[in-house]
Write an enzyme that holds these catalytic residues in place. Structure first.
Site, PDB file in Angstrom:
ATOM      1  N   HIS A   1       0.836  -1.199   0.000  1.00  0.00           N
ATOM      2  CA  HIS A   1       0.000   0.000   0.000  1.00  0.00           C
ATOM      3  C   HIS A   1       0.876   1.256   0.000  1.00  0.00           C
ATOM      4  CE1 HIS A   1      -3.344  -2.517   0.383  1.00  0.00           C
ATOM      5  NE2 HIS A   1      -3.608  -2.416   1.678  1.00  0.00           N
TER       6      HIS A   1
ATOM      7  N   SER B   1     -14.556  18.191  22.613  1.00  0.00           N
ATOM      8  CA  SER B   1     -14.020  19.271  21.789  1.00  0.00           C
ATOM      9  C   SER B   1     -14.212  20.628  22.458  1.00  0.00           C
ATOM     10  CB  SER B   1     -14.667  19.263  20.408  1.00  0.00           C
ATOM     11  OG  SER B   1     -16.067  19.269  20.529  1.00  0.00           O
TER      12      SER B   1
ATOM     13  N   ARG C   1     -13.778  21.241  25.763  1.00  0.00           N
ATOM     14  CA  ARG C   1     -12.623  21.416  26.656  1.00  0.00           C
ATOM     15  C   ARG C   1     -11.344  21.630  25.860  1.00  0.00           C
ATOM     16  NH1 ARG C   1      -9.411  17.641  30.461  1.00  0.00           N
ATOM     17  NH2 ARG C   1      -8.720  19.102  32.054  1.00  0.00           N
ATOM     18  N   ARG C   2     -11.300  21.130  24.641  1.00  0.00           N
ATOM     19  CA  ARG C   2     -10.122  21.330  23.795  1.00  0.00           C
ATOM     20  C   ARG C   2     -10.166  22.670  23.058  1.00  0.00           C
ATOM     21  NH1 ARG C   2     -11.535  16.274  21.834  1.00  0.00           N
ATOM     22  NH2 ARG C   2     -11.579  17.096  19.709  1.00  0.00           N
TER      23      ARG C   2
ATOM     24  N   GLY D   1     -19.970  18.533  18.536  1.00  0.00           N
ATOM     25  CA  GLY D   1     -20.970  17.598  18.032  1.00  0.00           C
ATOM     26  C   GLY D   1     -21.932  17.171  19.119  1.00  0.00           C
TER      27      GLY D   1
ATOM     28  N   ASP E   1     -20.031  16.077  26.490  1.00  0.00           N
ATOM     29  CA  ASP E   1     -19.562  14.970  27.312  1.00  0.00           C
ATOM     30  C   ASP E   1     -19.241  15.523  28.692  1.00  0.00           C
ATOM     31  OD1 ASP E   1     -19.309  12.816  25.142  1.00  0.00           O
ATOM     32  OD2 ASP E   1     -18.202  14.505  24.321  1.00  0.00           O
TER      33      ASP E   1
ATOM     34  N   ASP F   1     -23.879  13.310  27.287  1.00  0.00           N
ATOM     35  CA  ASP F   1     -23.459  12.142  28.064  1.00  0.00           C
ATOM     36  C   ASP F   1     -22.992  12.594  29.434  1.00  0.00           C
ATOM     37  OD1 ASP F   1     -23.900  10.648  25.793  1.00  0.00           O
ATOM     38  OD2 ASP F   1     -21.792  10.551  25.219  1.00  0.00           O
TER      39      ASP F   1
ATOM     40  N   ASN G   1      -5.712   9.680  22.513  1.00  0.00           N
ATOM     41  CA  ASN G   1      -6.082   8.487  23.264  1.00  0.00           C
ATOM     42  C   ASN G   1      -5.470   7.228  22.666  1.00  0.00           C
ATOM     43  OD1 ASN G   1      -7.513   9.870  25.190  1.00  0.00           O
ATOM     44  ND2 ASN G   1      -9.499   9.560  24.230  1.00  0.00           N
TER      45      ASN G   1
END
Length: 532
Positions: free
Chosen positions: A264, A371, A373-374, A380, A383, A448, A471
């Site tokens: 590949h 996202s 917290r980042r 989207g 959490d 969540d 992660n």
């Protein structure tokens, strides 16, 4: 009474390091990490020496500079001992067999701790020497992880949990709970990180890793975990290379890069594209199954079954009898869930959740991860990671929290709801996945809640902040050191009777995200620096 020392694991005379006589340079290495390497070497057949001698087969060091601080250069030149970077050891552990030593040789041409760069000998094989290009030791070490929680809470059935526990966001105004001497990693910097200490993978081969990343998603959608994972393991190996791949010979000895993967890479180098990916992207079945897999609660096997029943659009299976309640909700609110949430609205909803939480349980910590917290401009979903400083008051909090939010018409529909803290099961983590609405609107958003005991909160915060690339790197890095990492802890890996690696009974204990990063040998990135 002093705790009993663990017995050293038995040595396997046929292990992958059998026949090696090793001396380890401890300069620049955390003592706990060094101890892990020693245990793995002995366990897998190597013999350790406490001083340099002519009997040695290998010497390991962080870099050439560390090596020359401890040992005389002329003596090393006269010796026939192989001088390797610790990365060789880690990559060999990940691969389960010895990696090629050529790519890890420490040159004695200078002692400034320079970075690795390939050369090609007359025989066509890639060799590594050191050049004056500052890449931190972490750059050379982090080949890392699988998604932190790729099987965690996947919505009851075969589901795809709407997102892995790694899709979360930037600095929160809420303080992290930690010991008094620890640094507050939410509002204040976790140390002052200069540019040389940040993890900046060379990533000089993005033309290859981006294509492999697309294949990961396609194979996951098709339910082919074996092929998906093969690309998943190959990406961090390629990302960390400090050189641009120009020939297949440069990668054929790398861990995780087999013959098919090499082919590949050669095709991408030659044509700039990969015919396999182009085939998939134009294949009706792949496109349809991928679309179905975007519905919350529908995983690869369900998506495939729907396709095999003749469904080709979302409207086709709205009356499908086999759908679960959660899947029906995911389908009903598909367009709503796909709509991104502006950052200022997430910030307002986080404040609302913190206010309600404080009214129910004073001192509770409620942090929006992902996202947000980042530091992203939109999200989207939301959490929410929750704990309490005293380590016990979190028990029973989630049912009260959910009820109050339903009474306020903030929470509208339930997707997943499980309480374990009262029974002490599932690491005592309580979970709620559902749909919520911004005050004054009916548009549904995914939200969540994860409630963690204080002692494992740092792991949950890392996992639910993400991103997925980080992660993955952390998880593979943990595995290379003999551990398994998820959102509930860092566990010593054990081997079951079937040969599979499983979690040990107890996790290591860390108060803060920073402590977890440092133990793994990874820079303590601020949340906004985790958009890798």
């Amino acid at each position: 009474m002093a705790p009993k020392k663990d017995k050293s694991p038995p040595s396997d005379p046929n292990g992958i390091f059998s026949g090696m006589i090793v001396f380890l340079i401890d300069t620049g290495v955390q003592s706990r990490r060094l101890q892990i390497w020693k245990q793995k070497l002995v366990q897998m057949g190597a013999k350790l020496e406490d001083r340099f001698s002519k009997n040695l087969t290998h010497v390991f060091a962080m870099d050439a500079n560390s090596l020359l601080q401890k040992l005389d250069k002329q003596r090393l030149i006269r010796s026939k001992t192989k001088l390797l970077a610790y990365q060789w050891l880690e990559d060999s552990l990940v691969k389960g067999e010895k990696a090629s030593e050529d790519l890890y040789v420490l040159s004695l041409q200078s002692g400034r701790g320079e970075s690795l760069s390939p050369k090609t000998d007359n025989d066509g094989h890639s060799r590594v020497t050191l050049k004056k290009c500052r890449i931190s030791a972490e750059d050379a070490k982090n080949s890392s992880p699988r998604y932190m929680n790729d099987t965690k809470d996947h919505a009851i059935d075969d589901s795809r949990d709407a997102k892995s526990a790694s899709s979360l966001a930037s600095r929160s105004s809420s303080p992290e709970v930690m010991s008094s001497e620890a640094i507050d990693s939410h509002n204040k910097p976790v140390g002052t990180l200069d540019s040389s200490s940040l993890y900046k993978p060379p990533d000089l081969n993005r033309n290859i890793t981006q294509i492999f990343g697309k294949l990961i998603n396609i194979y996951r959608a098709l339910g082919d975990d074996r092929r998906s994972f093969s690309y998943y393991k190959a990406i961090p190996v390629i990302e960390k290379l400090p050189f641009k791949i120009e020939s297949m010979d440069q990668v054929k000895h790398l861990p995780g890069i087999g013959k098919s993967m090499q082919d590949h890479i050669q095709e991408i180098l030659t044509t700039g594209k990969l015919s396999k990916l182009e085939h998939f992207e134009n294949d009706e079945k792949v496109k349809t199954i991928s679309l179905f897999g975007e519905v919350w609660g529908i995983g690869p096997s369900t998506a495939l079954k729907l396709y095999e029943k003749g469904h080709r659009t979302l409207d086709d299976f709205r009356n499908e009898e086999s759908l679960t309640h959660s899947q029906r909700l995911g389908l009903k609110y598909f367009d709503d869930i796909q709509t991104r949430i502006p950052r200022h609205e997430v910030e307002e909803m986080e404040r609302l959740l913190q206010k309600v939480g404080e009214e129910i349980l004073p001192g509770v910590i409620v942090v929006c991860g992902g996202s947000y917290r980042r530091g992203k401009a939109s999200c989207g979903d939301m959490d929410i990671v929750i704990t309490h400083p005293d380590g016990k008051s979190h028990i029973g909090f989630l049912p009260k929290f959910v009820k109050r939010l339903k009474d306020m018409k903030f929470l509208r529909e339930d997707l997943v709801y499980s309480v374990h803290s009262t029974e002490g099961t599932d690491s005592g983590v309580d979970t709620y996945f559902g749909l919520c609405t911004y005050p004054g609107r009916e548009l549904r958003h995914r939200v969540d809640f994860k409630v963690y005991p204080r002692e494992i909160y740092a792991f949950g915060l890392i996992a639910w902040t993400g991103n997925d690339v980080l992660n993955r790197r952390l998880r593979l890095l943990a595995e290379s050191k003999g551990f398994l990492l998820d959102d509930t802890g860092l566990y010593p890996a054990t081997h079951g009777s079937d040969g599979k690696r499983t979690k040990g009974s107890a996790s290591l204990k860390f108060d803060t995200e920073k402590q977890v990063f440092e133990f793994l040998g990874f820079p303590a990135l601020e949340p906004h620096e985790r958009n890798l």
